[in-house]
Scaffold this motif. Structure first.
Motif, PDB file in Angstrom:
ATOM      1  N   ARG A 150       0.864  -1.185   0.000  1.00 15.88           N
ATOM      2  CA  ARG A 150       0.000   0.000   0.000  1.00 15.88           C
ATOM      3  C   ARG A 150       0.899   1.233   0.000  1.00 15.88           C
ATOM      4  O   ARG A 150       1.819   1.332   0.814  1.00 15.88           O
ATOM      5  CB  ARG A 150      -0.914   0.006   1.222  1.00 15.88           C
ATOM      6  CG  ARG A 150      -1.866   1.197   1.337  1.00 15.88           C
ATOM      7  CD  ARG A 150      -2.882   1.240   0.232  1.00 15.88           C
ATOM      8  NE  ARG A 150      -3.839   0.155   0.301  1.00 15.88           N
ATOM      9  CZ  ARG A 150      -5.032   0.235   0.904  1.00 15.88           C
ATOM     10  NH1 ARG A 150      -5.394   1.362   1.485  1.00 15.88           N
ATOM     11  NH2 ARG A 150      -5.848  -0.799   0.911  1.00 15.88           N
ATOM     12  N   GLY A 151       0.631   2.166  -0.926  1.00 17.14           N
ATOM     13  CA  GLY A 151       1.432   3.387  -1.007  1.00 17.14           C
ATOM     14  C   GLY A 151       2.058   3.537  -2.372  1.00 17.14           C
ATOM     15  O   GLY A 151       1.645   2.895  -3.344  1.00 17.14           O
ATOM     16  N   ALA A 152       3.044   4.426  -2.469  1.00 14.85           N
ATOM     17  CA  ALA A 152       3.695   4.709  -3.746  1.00 14.85           C
ATOM     18  C   ALA A 152       4.169   3.428  -4.416  1.00 14.85           C
ATOM     19  O   ALA A 152       4.800   2.586  -3.776  1.00 14.85           O
ATOM     20  CB  ALA A 152       4.864   5.659  -3.533  1.00 14.85           C
ATOM     21  N   TYR A 153       3.872   3.314  -5.700  1.00 15.59           N
ATOM     22  CA  TYR A 153       4.218   2.076  -6.402  1.00 15.59           C
ATOM     23  C   TYR A 153       5.722   1.811  -6.438  1.00 15.59           C
ATOM     24  O   TYR A 153       6.147   0.656  -6.443  1.00 15.59           O
ATOM     25  CB  TYR A 153       3.664   2.115  -7.824  1.00 15.59           C
ATOM     26  CG  TYR A 153       2.174   1.832  -7.924  1.00 15.59           C
ATOM     27  CD1 TYR A 153       1.496   1.187  -6.896  1.00 15.59           C
ATOM     28  CD2 TYR A 153       1.453   2.197  -9.052  1.00 15.59           C
ATOM     29  CE1 TYR A 153       0.139   0.923  -6.983  1.00 15.59           C
ATOM     30  CE2 TYR A 153       0.093   1.929  -9.158  1.00 15.59           C
ATOM     31  CZ  TYR A 153      -0.564   1.294  -8.126  1.00 15.59           C
ATOM     32  OH  TYR A 153      -1.913   1.018  -8.221  1.00 15.59           O
ATOM     33  N   LEU A 182       0.857  -6.963  -9.407  1.00 12.25           N
ATOM     34  CA  LEU A 182      -0.490  -6.537  -9.788  1.00 12.25           C
ATOM     35  C   LEU A 182      -0.700  -5.121  -9.281  1.00 12.25           C
ATOM     36  O   LEU A 182      -0.431  -4.830  -8.106  1.00 12.25           O
ATOM     37  CB  LEU A 182      -1.541  -7.468  -9.179  1.00 12.25           C
ATOM     38  CG  LEU A 182      -1.382  -8.974  -9.430  1.00 12.25           C
ATOM     39  CD1 LEU A 182      -2.502  -9.734  -8.731  1.00 12.25           C
ATOM     40  CD2 LEU A 182      -1.382  -9.278 -10.917  1.00 12.25           C
ATOM     41  N   TYR A 183      -1.196  -4.243 -10.155  1.00  9.64           N
ATOM     42  CA  TYR A 183      -1.419  -2.846  -9.794  1.00  9.64           C
ATOM     43  C   TYR A 183      -2.904  -2.526  -9.949  1.00  9.64           C
ATOM     44  O   TYR A 183      -3.439  -2.548 -11.055  1.00  9.64           O
ATOM     45  CB  TYR A 183      -0.563  -1.931 -10.669  1.00  9.64           C
ATOM     46  CG  TYR A 183       0.913  -2.101 -10.393  1.00  9.64           C
ATOM     47  CD1 TYR A 183       1.517  -1.450  -9.321  1.00  9.64           C
ATOM     48  CD2 TYR A 183       1.706  -2.933 -11.181  1.00  9.64           C
ATOM     49  CE1 TYR A 183       2.868  -1.632  -9.042  1.00  9.64           C
ATOM     50  CE2 TYR A 183       3.053  -3.119 -10.909  1.00  9.64           C
ATOM     51  CZ  TYR A 183       3.629  -2.464  -9.842  1.00  9.64           C
ATOM     52  OH  TYR A 183       4.960  -2.639  -9.569  1.00  9.64           O
ATOM     53  N   HIS A 184      -3.544  -2.214  -8.837  1.00  9.55           N
ATOM     54  CA  HIS A 184      -4.995  -2.089  -8.808  1.00  9.55           C
ATOM     55  C   HIS A 184      -5.498  -0.677  -9.114  1.00  9.55           C
ATOM     56  O   HIS A 184      -6.680  -0.515  -9.439  1.00  9.55           O
ATOM     57  CB  HIS A 184      -5.520  -2.513  -7.426  1.00  9.55           C
ATOM     58  CG  HIS A 184      -5.301  -3.957  -7.115  1.00  9.55           C
ATOM     59  ND1 HIS A 184      -6.249  -4.932  -7.337  1.00  9.55           N
ATOM     60  CD2 HIS A 184      -4.218  -4.619  -6.607  1.00  9.55           C
ATOM     61  CE1 HIS A 184      -5.775  -6.105  -6.977  1.00  9.55           C
ATOM     62  NE2 HIS A 184      -4.543  -5.943  -6.522  1.00  9.55           N
ATOM     63  N   ASP A 185      -4.662   0.334  -9.011  1.00  9.21           N
ATOM     64  CA  ASP A 185      -5.138   1.717  -9.113  1.00  9.21           C
ATOM     65  C   ASP A 185      -4.305   2.530 -10.092  1.00  9.21           C
ATOM     66  O   ASP A 185      -3.154   2.185 -10.395  1.00  9.21           O
ATOM     67  CB  ASP A 185      -5.091   2.392  -7.736  1.00  9.21           C
ATOM     68  CG  ASP A 185      -5.927   1.672  -6.698  1.00  9.21           C
ATOM     69  OD1 ASP A 185      -7.134   1.510  -6.935  1.00  9.21           O
ATOM     70  OD2 ASP A 185      -5.366   1.254  -5.667  1.00  9.21           O
ATOM     71  N   ARG A 196      -2.950   0.611  -4.259  1.00  9.09           N
ATOM     72  CA  ARG A 196      -2.920  -0.805  -3.883  1.00  9.09           C
ATOM     73  C   ARG A 196      -2.171  -1.613  -4.939  1.00  9.09           C
ATOM     74  O   ARG A 196      -2.417  -1.452  -6.132  1.00  9.09           O
ATOM     75  CB  ARG A 196      -4.344  -1.350  -3.756  1.00  9.09           C
ATOM     76  CG  ARG A 196      -5.191  -0.688  -2.669  1.00  9.09           C
ATOM     77  CD  ARG A 196      -6.647  -1.060  -2.865  1.00  9.09           C
ATOM     78  NE  ARG A 196      -7.133  -0.621  -4.174  1.00  9.09           N
ATOM     79  CZ  ARG A 196      -8.160  -1.177  -4.813  1.00  9.09           C
ATOM     80  NH1 ARG A 196      -8.797  -2.213  -4.289  1.00  9.09           N
ATOM     81  NH2 ARG A 196      -8.543  -0.704  -5.994  1.00  9.09           N
ATOM     82  N   ALA A 197      -1.275  -2.471  -4.471  1.00  2.81           N
ATOM     83  CA  ALA A 197      -0.524  -3.334  -5.373  1.00  2.81           C
ATOM     84  C   ALA A 197      -0.190  -4.624  -4.648  1.00  2.81           C
ATOM     85  O   ALA A 197      -0.348  -4.742  -3.424  1.00  2.81           O
ATOM     86  CB  ALA A 197       0.756  -2.641  -5.857  1.00  2.81           C
ATOM     87  N   GLU A 198       0.260  -5.614  -5.413  1.00  2.81           N
ATOM     88  CA  GLU A 198       0.696  -6.886  -4.844  1.00  2.81           C
ATOM     89  C   GLU A 198       1.981  -7.314  -5.522  1.00  2.81           C
ATOM     90  O   GLU A 198       2.079  -7.287  -6.755  1.00  2.81           O
ATOM     91  CB  GLU A 198      -0.364  -7.969  -5.058  1.00  2.81           C
ATOM     92  CG  GLU A 198      -1.688  -7.710  -4.375  1.00  2.81           C
ATOM     93  CD  GLU A 198      -2.725  -8.759  -4.750  1.00  2.81           C
ATOM     94  OE1 GLU A 198      -2.485  -9.950  -4.432  1.00  2.81           O
ATOM     95  OE2 GLU A 198      -3.740  -8.405  -5.368  1.00  2.81           O
ATOM     96  N   PRO A 258      -6.739  -6.216 -12.739  1.00  3.92           N
ATOM     97  CA  PRO A 258      -5.677  -5.212 -12.604  1.00  3.92           C
ATOM     98  C   PRO A 258      -4.569  -5.413 -13.635  1.00  3.92           C
ATOM     99  O   PRO A 258      -4.354  -6.525 -14.131  1.00  3.92           O
ATOM    100  CB  PRO A 258      -5.146  -5.441 -11.185  1.00  3.92           C
ATOM    101  CG  PRO A 258      -5.494  -6.857 -10.870  1.00  3.92           C
ATOM    102  CD  PRO A 258      -6.782  -7.131 -11.583  1.00  3.92           C
ATOM    103  N   ALA A 259      -3.893  -4.329 -13.975  1.00  2.00           N
ATOM    104  CA  ALA A 259      -2.710  -4.422 -14.835  1.00  2.00           C
ATOM    105  C   ALA A 259      -1.634  -5.233 -14.123  1.00  2.00           C
ATOM    106  O   ALA A 259      -1.558  -5.276 -12.893  1.00  2.00           O
ATOM    107  CB  ALA A 259      -2.198  -3.025 -15.164  1.00  2.00           C
ATOM    108  N   ARG A 260      -0.790  -5.883 -14.925  1.00  2.00           N
ATOM    109  CA  ARG A 260       0.297  -6.691 -14.375  1.00  2.00           C
ATOM    110  C   ARG A 260       1.630  -6.187 -14.918  1.00  2.00           C
ATOM    111  O   ARG A 260       1.711  -5.620 -16.004  1.00  2.00           O
ATOM    112  CB  ARG A 260       0.166  -8.160 -14.778  1.00  2.00           C
ATOM    113  CG  ARG A 260      -1.124  -8.839 -14.417  1.00  2.00           C
ATOM    114  CD  ARG A 260      -1.072 -10.314 -14.836  1.00  2.00           C
ATOM    115  NE  ARG A 260      -2.396 -10.935 -14.819  1.00  2.00           N
ATOM    116  CZ  ARG A 260      -2.646 -12.183 -15.218  1.00  2.00           C
ATOM    117  NH1 ARG A 260      -1.630 -12.936 -15.663  1.00  2.00           N
ATOM    118  NH2 ARG A 260      -3.870 -12.673 -15.184  1.00  2.00           N
TER     119      ARG A 260
END
Length: 292
Positions: A150-153, A182-185, A196-198, A258-260
């Motif tokens: 969570r936070g800056a990519y 994975l980038y959700h936003d 949000r990312a994973e 989400p984009a990958r």
């Protein structure tokens, strides 16, 4: 064997606490004693264990975190070199310049002024979209172990460091392993603190979730793939081109996923100009085709 595996897994969990301490504020690196205490190891042995679990020293992790954040500040925010040096914890602008030049092959001011060192994407000519180097392919279902970020990519590297320690402790890192984020936003539309990312790694069946690592299966998906060569701080250029120039003239529709990003080579062993990232835009099934 079971006892050895459990011990290695415990080591990975404890080293992950030290990684989090380093990443919390790279401008103020923790002492050896603080890192060893966070990992519950003796300072006499901490460095060796850290290197065996992560594949690098704490100093190398810190340097990578600092330069990654510095590159983003330069190319995305256009900050002054002295300001970036101070924000990233360098003793002087000269020290920062030396470190940045050694890592990126160019002085930080030149890097900022030229807009980075990554590949340049073609200008849009929507009447002839075949000229663009976009591959459309079907991705199989993937079983992913992931750590939420969570936070800056540009800070997702910390999540990958934790995930790498977790995977190495379990012997899950193989030549066939895929590293996927994975980038959700949209970072232009969502406040930085809420992004949000994973950070993810492909794993075989039978692997269990633990220690903040979750497991899920990505569905089979049709993808538009652009392979970008250059520093991760410059990847937003690829996204702008995909969404602004390629997608409207492609006849395609984005899917509800989400984009990958898939990281195709090792950023620890190669200079940033040679890093390769597959930017992956999920697409709906082709007209008349069956859903994947």
């Amino acid at each position: 064997m079971a006892a050895k595996l459990l011990t290695r897994q415990d080591y990975g969990r404890r080293i992950a606490r030290a990684i989090a301490l380093i990443a919390a504020d790279p401008a103020r690196p923790p002492s050896l004693e603080a890192m060893a205490e966070a990992a519950a190891f003796s300072p006499f042995h901490f460095h060796r264990i850290y290197r065996e679990i992560t594949g690098e020293t704490p100093a190398e992790t810190l340097a990578r975190e600092r330069l990654s954040r510095a590159a983003a500040m330069l190319v995305r925010e256009g900050m002054a070199v002295a300001a970036v040096a101070k924000r990233c914890g360098y003793g002087s602008a000269a020290a920062f310049t030396r470190a940045f030049r050694a890592g990126y092959g160019v002085a930080p001011g030149a890097y900022r002024d030229s807009g980075g060192i990554g590949q340049r994407l073609p200008q849009p000519r929507l009447e002839n979209s075949d000229m663009f180097e976009i591959a459309i392919r079907d991705e199989p279902p993937l079983r992913l172990a992931s750590v939420a970020h969570r936070g800056a990519y540009q800070g997702i590297g910390t999540a990958f460091d934790r995930l790498k320690a977790w995977a190495r402790a379990r012997g899950l890192e193989t030549p066939g392993t895929r590293w996927i984020a994975l980038y959700h936003d949209d970072p232009s539309s969502v406040a930085e603190r809420d992004l949000r990312a994973e950070a993810g790694i492909t794993v075989p069946e039978g692997v269990e979730a633990s220690e903040g690592v979750t497991l899920h299966t990505l569905p089979p998906t049709r993808m538009a793939v652009l392979v970008f060569r250059g520093p991760y701080a410059e990847l937003e250029r690829a996204y702008r081109w995909l969404y602004r120039d390629w997608l409207p003239g492609s006849g395609e529709e984005p899917a509800d996923q989400p984009a990958r990003e898939e990281y195709l080579n090792d950023c620890r062993s190669l200079p940033p100009a040679e890093w390769q990232t597959a930017v992956m835009l999920p697409l709906r099934p082709s007209p008349g085709g069956a859903a994947p």
